[in-house]
Design a protein around this motif. Structure first.
Motif, short mmCIF file in Angstrom:
data_model
loop_
_atom_site.label_atom_id
_atom_site.label_comp_id
_atom_site.label_asym_id
_atom_site.label_seq_id
_atom_site.Cartn_x
_atom_site.Cartn_y
_atom_site.Cartn_z
N LEU A 40 31.18 -45.32 9.93
CA LEU A 40 30.79 -44.56 8.57
C LEU A 40 31.42 -45.37 7.47
O LEU A 40 31.60 -46.08 6.39
CB LEU A 40 32.27 -43.65 8.85
N CYS B 269 25.34 -43.66 8.56
CA CYS B 269 25.84 -41.68 8.86
C CYS B 269 25.26 -41.89 9.87
O CYS B 269 25.96 -40.21 10.59
CB CYS B 269 25.70 -41.23 7.17
N HIS C 145 26.52 -38.35 4.25
CA HIS C 145 24.79 -38.67 4.59
C HIS C 145 24.32 -38.07 4.10
O HIS C 145 23.26 -37.87 3.40
CB HIS C 145 24.99 -38.30 5.99
N ALA D 117 30.81 -38.74 7.85
CA ALA D 117 29.74 -39.20 8.28
C ALA D 117 28.75 -37.63 8.45
O ALA D 117 27.96 -38.59 7.57
CB ALA D 117 29.82 -39.29 9.73
#
Length: 298
Positions: free
Chosen positions: A44, A63, A80, A76
């Motif tokens: 991350l 991610c 993302h 994460a």
């Protein structure tokens, strides 16, 4: 976990619209997170650097790696989503994944709202956005997005009420909210209120080259019956936004008011050819039908 420390650390991610402090606290401090949370957070951290370097593709890959190492790492998932948004990719695929590990999270609400907006279901997006703004009343992105969806859904009075506090603050959406207010208040008053005119002119002074601001200022002048000044403003706007149906509808309406129906038909036809549901398309088609057949612009 050290919730105060996590809350302080979460401030580093204030620019990530999909990451919310409550999600970060509930996710990273969860004893049952499972997986290798430390390794996930390292991915991350690298993803954050990639995003700051404007490499969302790399950020998305990192991610995804972080998610696989600790599926409960909500940060994460959030980053993302931010990477996919930056790349112009859809986020619907992420909603069910996040719902399975954090069904009450703010991220799920945001992804649901985004999915509804993408599908053109603006009225449906209002409920999750309202819940989000109640949870995060100081988040300017959410508050302005809610006002936008209220407007598109035809709930103008509620949109005006939502825009006024934004316009009176010093946040990043102050001028955008003022511009929206001028437009909505002008339509509401029929002939364009003095307040709408004053607001539109104020925004124009601060953003004299902004296409949406030029369009709004022109529309407000048109509503006041000042068609010549309106045309000058809209002529500048249409050269900067030639693909926007609503702007063609506006300038077509002004040409019609000036008795220049050949040019009115041209711009109204451009507007009416836009995709169904876009602003100005239906209104342009109605005015074009009212004008009927006529000579083309030479």
């Amino acid at each position: 976990g050290d919730r105060d420390g996590l809350a302080e650390a979460s401030k580093a991610y204030n620019g990530v619209r999909s990451l919310f402090t409550d999600d970060l606290l509930n996710g990273l401090s969860s004893a049952g997170a499972g997986g290798d949370l430390a390794a996930s957070c390292r991915d991350l951290a690298m993803a954050t650097v990639a995003m700051e370097a404007r490499m969302p593709g790399l950020g998305e890959s990192l991610c995804e790696s972080g998610v696989q190492k600790a599926k409960q790492n909500i940060a994460a998932h959030a980053l993302h989503a931010a990477a996919r948004i930056e790349r112009g990719s859809g986020t619907a695929v992420l909603a069910d994944r996040v719902r399975s590990i954090a069904p009450e999270s703010s991220l799920v609400l945001m992804l649901d709202a985004m999915g509804l907006v993408s599908a053109g279901e603006h009225a449906g997006a209002i409920e999750p956005l309202t819940t989000l703004t109640q949870r995060h009343p100081d988040n300017p992105h959410l508050v302005y997005q809610l006002a936008q969806e209220l407007n598109v859904a035809g709930r103008e009075e509620q949109a005006i009420a939502a825009l006024k506090p934004i316009s009176q603050g010093d946040g990043p959406y102050r001028l955008a909210a003022l511009n929206d207010l001028a437009f909505l208040m002008s339509n509401r008053s029929g002939g364009g209120s003095d307040e709408a005119v004053n607001i539109a002119r104020q925004v124009l002074r601060e953003l004299p080259g902004s296409p949406p601001v030029l369009d709004t200022a022109g529309w407000v002048e048109h509503q006041r019956g000042r068609h010549e000044p309106a045309l000058k403003l809209m002529a500048r706007a249409i050269t900067l936004m030639p693909e926007v149906p609503e702007v063609h509808y506006h300038i077509g309406s002004v040409y019609h008011a000036l008795g220049e129906d050949r040019w009115a038909r041209y711009h109204l036809a451009q507007a009416a050819s836009g995709e169904a549901g876009e602003r100005g398309v239906q209104e342009a088609a109605a005015l074009l039908a009212e004008l009927g057949e006529g000579p083309d612009v030479q």
